[in-house]
Design an enzyme around this catalytic site. Structure first.
Site, PDB file in Angstrom:
ATOM      1  CB  SER A  95      10.155   7.125   9.177  1.00 31.36           C
ATOM      2  OG  SER A  95       9.747   6.861  10.497  1.00 31.36           O
ATOM      3  CB  CYS A 137       6.668  -1.876  16.198  1.00 27.05           C
ATOM      4  SG  CYS A 137       8.321  -1.324  15.748  1.00 27.05           S
ATOM      5  CB  CYS A 167       2.843   7.928   3.043  1.00 28.91           C
ATOM      6  SG  CYS A 167       3.333   6.837   4.385  1.00 28.91           S
ATOM      7  CB  CYS A 187       3.353  -1.151  13.844  1.00 27.32           C
ATOM      8  SG  CYS A 187       3.343  -0.862  12.074  1.00 27.32           S
ATOM      9  CB  CYS A 243       7.503  -4.557   8.853  1.00 28.51           C
ATOM     10  SG  CYS A 243       8.837  -3.700   9.716  1.00 28.51           S
ATOM     11  CD  GLU A 270      13.512   0.463   9.798  1.00 23.56           C
ATOM     12  OE1 GLU A 270      12.586   0.887  10.505  1.00 23.56           O
ATOM     13  OE2 GLU A 270      14.446   1.188   9.416  1.00 23.56           O
ATOM     14  CB  CYS A 329       1.426   6.418  11.464  1.00 22.27           C
ATOM     15  SG  CYS A 329       2.267   7.795  10.761  1.00 22.27           S
ATOM     16  CB  SER A 332       9.803   5.095  15.276  1.00 16.03           C
ATOM     17  OG  SER A 332       9.437   5.505  13.981  1.00 16.03           O
ATOM     18  CG  LEU A 333      12.868   7.493  21.488  1.00 18.54           C
ATOM     19  CD1 LEU A 333      14.251   6.981  21.129  1.00 18.54           C
ATOM     20  CD2 LEU A 333      12.963   8.773  22.321  1.00 18.54           C
ATOM     21  CD  GLU A 338      -2.804  -1.206   2.434  1.00 20.45           C
ATOM     22  OE1 GLU A 338      -3.976  -1.516   2.275  1.00 20.45           O
ATOM     23  OE2 GLU A 338      -2.312  -0.948   3.553  1.00 20.45           O
TER      24      GLU A 338
HETATM   25  N1  SAH Z   1       9.583   1.342  10.027  1.00 18.90           N
HETATM   26  C1  SAH Z   1       9.665   2.762  10.016  1.00 18.90           C
HETATM   27  C2  SAH Z   1       8.635   3.445   9.135  1.00 18.90           C
HETATM   28  C3  SAH Z   1       7.209   2.926   9.172  1.00 18.90           C
HETATM   29  S1  SAH Z   1       6.224   3.333  10.544  1.00 18.90           S
HETATM   30  C4  SAH Z   1       9.628   3.300  11.431  1.00 18.90           C
HETATM   31  O1  SAH Z   1       9.465   2.513  12.352  1.00 18.90           O
HETATM   32  O2  SAH Z   1       9.800   4.495  11.622  1.00 18.90           O
HETATM   33  C5  SAH Z   1       5.967   5.066  10.466  1.00 18.90           C
HETATM   34  C6  SAH Z   1       5.611   5.672  11.814  1.00 18.90           C
HETATM   35  O3  SAH Z   1       4.333   5.210  12.287  1.00 18.90           O
HETATM   36  C7  SAH Z   1       6.585   5.282  12.921  1.00 18.90           C
HETATM   37  O4  SAH Z   1       6.937   6.414  13.655  1.00 18.90           O
HETATM   38  C8  SAH Z   1       5.788   4.326  13.792  1.00 18.90           C
HETATM   39  O5  SAH Z   1       6.235   4.342  15.101  1.00 18.90           O
HETATM   40  C9  SAH Z   1       4.389   4.905  13.652  1.00 18.90           C
HETATM   41  N2  SAH Z   1       3.314   3.968  13.964  1.00 18.90           N
HETATM   42  C10 SAH Z   1       3.290   2.635  13.811  1.00 18.90           C
HETATM   43  N3  SAH Z   1       2.096   2.131  14.182  1.00 18.90           N
HETATM   44  C11 SAH Z   1       1.342   3.169  14.579  1.00 18.90           C
HETATM   45  C12 SAH Z   1       0.002   3.303  15.031  1.00 18.90           C
HETATM   46  N4  SAH Z   1      -0.785   2.263  15.123  1.00 18.90           N
HETATM   47  N5  SAH Z   1      -0.436   4.544  15.329  1.00 18.90           N
HETATM   48  C13 SAH Z   1       0.356   5.622  15.182  1.00 18.90           C
HETATM   49  N6  SAH Z   1       1.608   5.567  14.720  1.00 18.90           N
HETATM   50  C14 SAH Z   1       2.105   4.348  14.429  1.00 18.90           C
END
Ligand code: SAH
Length: 349
Positions: free
Chosen positions: A194, A120, A109, A123, A116, A163, A336, A217-218, A95
């Site tokens: 990101s 996480c 985006c 996510c 992935c 990622e 996101c 993404s911290l 997507e």
């Molecule tokens: N893998 C990369 C890019 C994809 S995620 C990364 O981790 O940065 C893009 C952003 O969406 C990241 O900051 C991630 O932490 C955030 N994200 C993931 N799941 C989410 C959710 N359910 N709600 C809000 N942000 C989310």
């Protein structure tokens, strides 16, 4: 042109001379002509009017589509966000999302992988696992499809599926193609990578020393909590991430973003703010607060407005610069962390 020779899967992500080779053409200007059309988003040979009629029909015959992907679905929500699902040459689906902000600025985006592997817990893409890396042309093609929807798209963020730092070479190849001033001409400053904090990727990006924007993404500034939320923290704990970021900033000398997904009663306490304040010491960053976007199969919750304002007050007290991201694309599960498709067949929404 010998029509029996092997043709590439896509004409994207190739330079003019590579196009010549891939299409078995001899005249250098033909490579440049085709490149010019492709990077204006023209994918129909008939519209490539400065190619001879013979060449156009030969191309049509030997490689009916310049693209390896096809658009399966197209959904729009009330914020104007448009999510498309694309079928790849091997039947897998990804997507990509087009987001338009208040100023009318359009951002693509893009996904960097099918699924992935980072796991996480908040996510939705993580629930798919990793199918495979995308090739540079598959990344560029997402942009081309979004450009067909909105010719004014000017910014790119790698915040779709996957990622990007785990598919570094193809992502950088796609970026340099999209950046080429004879082509799409997207400035590096308009492109954001990101990452969940893959240290080798942060270092490699620093070594390139290009003004590409970095977002990390911290989500939590405490090792125990971060490992629980983001298993990648086991391999690259906070001290290592910070060290890499200090090094990155020493070279690139640009402010970067820390993304902080807010999860109800998990990472928004006063103590969490204190830890975040201490993590950013010595770094020039902007913290981007993202209220968690719900995903049906995940058990987290979005913090209430009150919880968020308590957290932001604490951050203000501690002098942590932050912005609030307003979710766009939620109506199409395109915000996101909401991107996920069944590996083959239909996408999930
Ligand atoms: N893998 C990369 C890019 C994809 S995620 C990364 O981790 O940065 C893009 C952003 O969406 C990241 O900051 C991630 O932490 C955030 N994200 C993931 N799941 C989410 C959710 N359910 N709600 C809000 N942000 C989310």
């Amino acid at each position: 042109m010998n029509q029996r020779r092997k043709m590439p899967k896509s004409l994207y992500a190739m330079k003019p001379n590579e196009l010549l080779g891939a299409l078995h053409l001899e005249k250098p200007f033909q490579g440049r002509q085709i490149y010019r059309w492709l990077t204006r988003g023209i994918v129909d040979y008939e519209k490539m009017t400065d190619l001879s009629k013979t060449l156009r029909s030969e191309l049509q015959e030997s490689m009916p589509s310049v693209l390896s992907t096809t658009v399966l679905t197209h959904q729009e929500d009330e914020t104007g966000a448009i999510k498309i699902a694309l079928r790849l040459h091997d039947g897998l689906i990804i997507e990509a999302v087009l987001l338009t902000d208040d100023k009318g600025r359009s951002t693509a985006c893009l996904s960097s992988q099918v699924g992935c592997a980072m796991g996480c817990t908040f996510c939705r893409t993580a629930t798919m696992g990793l199918e495979r890396n995308l090739q540079a042309f598959e990344i560029v093609e997402q942009f081309v499809h979004l450009l067909h929807i909105d010719p004014s798209v000017s910014h790119i963020v790698f915040m779709g599926m996957g990622e990007p730092m785990a598919n570094f070479d193809e992502v950088i190849k796609a970026i340099s193609f999209l950046h080429d001033s004879d082509g799409f001409n997207i400035g590096y400053r308009r492109i954001t990578i990101s990452t969940c904090g893959l240290v080798p990727g942060i270092k490699a990006l620093g070594e390139l020393n290009l003004p590409i924007k970095l977002a990390v993404s911290l989500v939590a500034a405490d090792d125990k909590l971060r490992t629980l939320l983001m298993p990648v923290n086991k391999a690259y704990p906070l001290t290592e991430v910070k060290e890499a970021l200090v090094g990155y900033q020493a070279t690139v000398q640009k402010r970067f973003t820390l993304e902080y997904v807010m999860l109800k009663e998990q990472n928004t306490s006063y103590e969490d703010a204190t830890k975040l304040a201490s993590f950013i010491r010595g770094l020039d960053v902007m913290v981007n607060l993202i209220p968690w976007n719900p995903a049906a199969e995940l058990a987290w919750e979005t913090p209430t407005a009150k919880e968020i304002s308590r957290f932001t007050k604490a951050l203000e007290q501690m002098g942590v610069p932050y912005t609030r991201r307003h979710a766009r694309g939620k109506g199409v599960n395109g915000a996101c962390g909401q991107l996920a498709v069944q590996a083959r067949g239909r996408n999930t929404q």
